[in-house]
Design a protein around this motif. Structure first.
Motif, PDB file in Angstrom:
ATOM      1  N   SER A  77      50.975  46.483  30.913  1.00 10.94           N
ATOM      2  CA  SER A  77      50.562  47.583  30.047  1.00 10.94           C
ATOM      3  C   SER A  77      50.958  47.369  28.584  1.00 10.94           C
ATOM      4  O   SER A  77      50.241  47.797  27.687  1.00 10.94           O
ATOM      5  CB  SER A  77      51.137  48.891  30.557  1.00 10.94           C
ATOM      6  OG  SER A  77      52.547  48.851  30.517  1.00 10.94           O
ATOM      7  N   ILE A  78      52.078  46.722  28.336  1.00 10.56           N
ATOM      8  CA  ILE A  78      52.480  46.467  26.945  1.00 10.56           C
ATOM      9  C   ILE A  78      51.478  45.527  26.282  1.00 10.56           C
ATOM     10  O   ILE A  78      51.079  45.737  25.131  1.00 10.56           O
ATOM     11  CB  ILE A  78      53.909  45.877  26.882  1.00 10.56           C
ATOM     12  CG1 ILE A  78      54.919  46.856  27.448  1.00 10.56           C
ATOM     13  CG2 ILE A  78      54.266  45.470  25.465  1.00 10.56           C
ATOM     14  CD1 ILE A  78      55.085  48.124  26.644  1.00 10.56           C
ATOM     15  N   ALA A  79      51.048  44.511  27.015  1.00 11.28           N
ATOM     16  CA  ALA A  79      50.057  43.579  26.469  1.00 11.28           C
ATOM     17  C   ALA A  79      48.746  44.295  26.208  1.00 11.28           C
ATOM     18  O   ALA A  79      48.081  44.040  25.202  1.00 11.28           O
ATOM     19  CB  ALA A  79      49.845  42.411  27.429  1.00 11.28           C
ATOM     20  N   ARG A  80      48.363  45.203  27.094  1.00 11.31           N
ATOM     21  CA  ARG A  80      47.129  45.976  26.880  1.00 11.31           C
ATOM     22  C   ARG A  80      47.221  46.820  25.620  1.00 11.31           C
ATOM     23  O   ARG A  80      46.267  46.909  24.854  1.00 11.31           O
ATOM     24  CB  ARG A  80      46.868  46.877  28.086  1.00 11.31           C
ATOM     25  CG  ARG A  80      46.425  46.143  29.297  1.00 11.31           C
ATOM     26  CD  ARG A  80      46.100  47.098  30.421  1.00 11.31           C
ATOM     27  NE  ARG A  80      46.066  46.328  31.649  1.00 11.31           N
ATOM     28  CZ  ARG A  80      46.682  46.667  32.761  1.00 11.31           C
ATOM     29  NH1 ARG A  80      47.360  47.784  32.832  1.00 11.31           N
ATOM     30  NH2 ARG A  80      46.607  45.901  33.828  1.00 11.31           N
ATOM     31  N   GLN A  81      48.363  47.439  25.415  1.00  9.05           N
ATOM     32  CA  GLN A  81      48.532  48.270  24.231  1.00  9.05           C
ATOM     33  C   GLN A  81      48.484  47.421  22.958  1.00  9.05           C
ATOM     34  O   GLN A  81      47.877  47.820  21.962  1.00  9.05           O
ATOM     35  CB  GLN A  81      49.848  49.032  24.301  1.00  9.05           C
ATOM     36  CG  GLN A  81      50.039  49.984  23.150  1.00  9.05           C
ATOM     37  CD  GLN A  81      51.307  50.780  23.251  1.00  9.05           C
ATOM     38  OE1 GLN A  81      52.162  50.505  24.085  1.00  9.05           O
ATOM     39  NE2 GLN A  81      51.459  51.752  22.392  1.00  9.05           N
ATOM     40  N   ILE A  82      49.094  46.275  22.993  1.00  5.46           N
ATOM     41  CA  ILE A  82      49.082  45.396  21.816  1.00  5.46           C
ATOM     42  C   ILE A  82      47.661  44.942  21.512  1.00  5.46           C
ATOM     43  O   ILE A  82      47.224  44.959  20.358  1.00  5.46           O
ATOM     44  CB  ILE A  82      50.027  44.196  22.030  1.00  5.46           C
ATOM     45  CG1 ILE A  82      51.479  44.674  22.026  1.00  5.46           C
ATOM     46  CG2 ILE A  82      49.805  43.127  20.972  1.00  5.46           C
ATOM     47  CD1 ILE A  82      52.482  43.630  22.450  1.00  5.46           C
ATOM     48  N   VAL A  83      46.914  44.538  22.537  1.00  2.00           N
ATOM     49  CA  VAL A  83      45.536  44.095  22.328  1.00  2.00           C
ATOM     50  C   VAL A  83      44.685  45.241  21.801  1.00  2.00           C
ATOM     51  O   VAL A  83      43.885  45.063  20.869  1.00  2.00           O
ATOM     52  CB  VAL A  83      44.948  43.517  23.636  1.00  2.00           C
ATOM     53  CG1 VAL A  83      43.450  43.316  23.523  1.00  2.00           C
ATOM     54  CG2 VAL A  83      45.629  42.213  23.973  1.00  2.00           C
ATOM     55  N   ALA A  84      44.841  46.438  22.360  1.00  4.22           N
ATOM     56  CA  ALA A  84      44.059  47.587  21.908  1.00  4.22           C
ATOM     57  C   ALA A  84      44.365  47.921  20.453  1.00  4.22           C
ATOM     58  O   ALA A  84      43.459  48.181  19.659  1.00  4.22           O
ATOM     59  CB  ALA A  84      44.331  48.786  22.808  1.00  4.22           C
ATOM     60  N   ARG A  85      45.636  47.868  20.088  1.00  7.01           N
ATOM     61  CA  ARG A  85      46.001  48.160  18.701  1.00  7.01           C
ATOM     62  C   ARG A  85      45.504  47.080  17.744  1.00  7.01           C
ATOM     63  O   ARG A  85      45.085  47.378  16.621  1.00  7.01           O
ATOM     64  CB  ARG A  85      47.516  48.312  18.573  1.00  7.01           C
ATOM     65  CG  ARG A  85      48.004  49.622  19.114  1.00  7.01           C
ATOM     66  CD  ARG A  85      49.469  49.789  18.882  1.00  7.01           C
ATOM     67  NE  ARG A  85      49.885  51.139  19.233  1.00  7.01           N
ATOM     68  CZ  ARG A  85      51.044  51.645  18.901  1.00  7.01           C
ATOM     69  NH1 ARG A  85      51.917  50.922  18.229  1.00  7.01           N
ATOM     70  NH2 ARG A  85      51.347  52.872  19.240  1.00  7.01           N
ATOM     71  N   LEU A  86      45.551  45.833  18.175  1.00  7.90           N
ATOM     72  CA  LEU A  86      45.017  44.755  17.332  1.00  7.90           C
ATOM     73  C   LEU A  86      43.516  44.917  17.121  1.00  7.90           C
ATOM     74  O   LEU A  86      43.011  44.708  16.011  1.00  7.90           O
ATOM     75  CB  LEU A  86      45.329  43.395  17.944  1.00  7.90           C
ATOM     76  CG  LEU A  86      46.755  42.900  17.786  1.00  7.90           C
ATOM     77  CD1 LEU A  86      46.968  41.619  18.588  1.00  7.90           C
ATOM     78  CD2 LEU A  86      47.084  42.673  16.326  1.00  7.90           C
ATOM     79  N   LEU A  87      42.804  45.282  18.177  1.00  8.28           N
ATOM     80  CA  LEU A  87      41.360  45.483  18.039  1.00  8.28           C
ATOM     81  C   LEU A  87      41.050  46.644  17.105  1.00  8.28           C
ATOM     82  O   LEU A  87      40.144  46.552  16.269  1.00  8.28           O
ATOM     83  CB  LEU A  87      40.718  45.723  19.410  1.00  8.28           C
ATOM     84  CG  LEU A  87      40.564  44.499  20.284  1.00  8.28           C
ATOM     85  CD1 LEU A  87      40.067  44.882  21.668  1.00  8.28           C
ATOM     86  CD2 LEU A  87      39.599  43.516  19.640  1.00  8.28           C
ATOM     87  N   LEU A  88      41.784  47.742  17.222  1.00  8.09           N
ATOM     88  CA  LEU A  88      41.569  48.872  16.317  1.00  8.09           C
ATOM     89  C   LEU A  88      41.861  48.475  14.876  1.00  8.09           C
ATOM     90  O   LEU A  88      41.123  48.830  13.958  1.00  8.09           O
ATOM     91  CB  LEU A  88      42.439  50.058  16.727  1.00  8.09           C
ATOM     92  CG  LEU A  88      42.284  51.311  15.872  1.00  8.09           C
ATOM     93  CD1 LEU A  88      40.851  51.821  15.914  1.00  8.09           C
ATOM     94  CD2 LEU A  88      43.251  52.380  16.332  1.00  8.09           C
ATOM     95  N   THR A  89      42.913  47.684  14.673  1.00  8.05           N
ATOM     96  CA  THR A  89      43.238  47.218  13.323  1.00  8.05           C
ATOM     97  C   THR A  89      42.145  46.317  12.772  1.00  8.05           C
ATOM     98  O   THR A  89      41.786  46.425  11.595  1.00  8.05           O
ATOM     99  CB  THR A  89      44.588  46.480  13.331  1.00  8.05           C
ATOM    100  OG1 THR A  89      45.579  47.335  13.877  1.00  8.05           O
ATOM    101  CG2 THR A  89      44.988  46.062  11.939  1.00  8.05           C
TER     102      THR A  89
END
Length: 102
Positions: free
Chosen positions: A26-38
Motif C-alpha cells: 500500500s505504501i508503494a501504491r500511495q507513492i505511485v498515485a502521488r507521483l502521477l498526480l504531481t
C-alpha cells in the motif's frame, strides 16, 4: 479513474513497471498515485506557463515559474489527494486555453 490512468501508462509504455511497484504494498501504491498526480499537475502548470509566455513574453513565464516554485503550499499540495488539488489540474489547463483565446 483507474482505467484512465492504466490507459495512459500503457500509452507511455510504463504499465508493467508501475504494476510491479503496485504489487509490493500500500505504501508503494500511495507513492505511485502521488507521483502521477504531481506529474499531471506539472503538465497542467506547464500548459499555463506556455500560454502566459505566448501572451506576455518569455520573461513573464519565467517569473511565473519562479514565484510558483518559491511558494511552499503549491508544490507541497501538488501531490496530495484533496478535492482542490485534483480540481487544480483541469483548471490550470483551462486557464492555459483561456490565455490562448479558446
Amino acid at each position: 479513474l483507474g482505467r484512465f490512468i492504466e490507459t495512459i501508462l500503457t500509452f507511455f509504455g510504463m504499465r508493467k513497471a508501475i504494476f510491479a511497484v503496485l504489487a509490493r504494498g500500500s505504501i508503494a501504491r500511495q507513492i505511485v498515485a502521488r507521483l502521477l498526480l504531481t506529474v499531471f499537475w506539472l503538465f497542467g502548470f506547464e500548459r499555463l506557463v506556455q500560454s502566459v509566455q505566448r501572451q506576455y513574453g518569455l520573461r513573464c513565464g519565467s517569473w511565473l515559474r519562479l514565484l510558483t516554485a518559491c511558494q511552499f503550499h503549491v508544490p507541497f499540495y501538488a501531490s496530495r489527494f484533496l478535492p482542490n488539488t485534483i480540481a487544480l489540474v483541469p483548471c490550470l489547463y483551462a486557464y492555459g486555453l483561456a490565455f490562448d483565446g479558446y
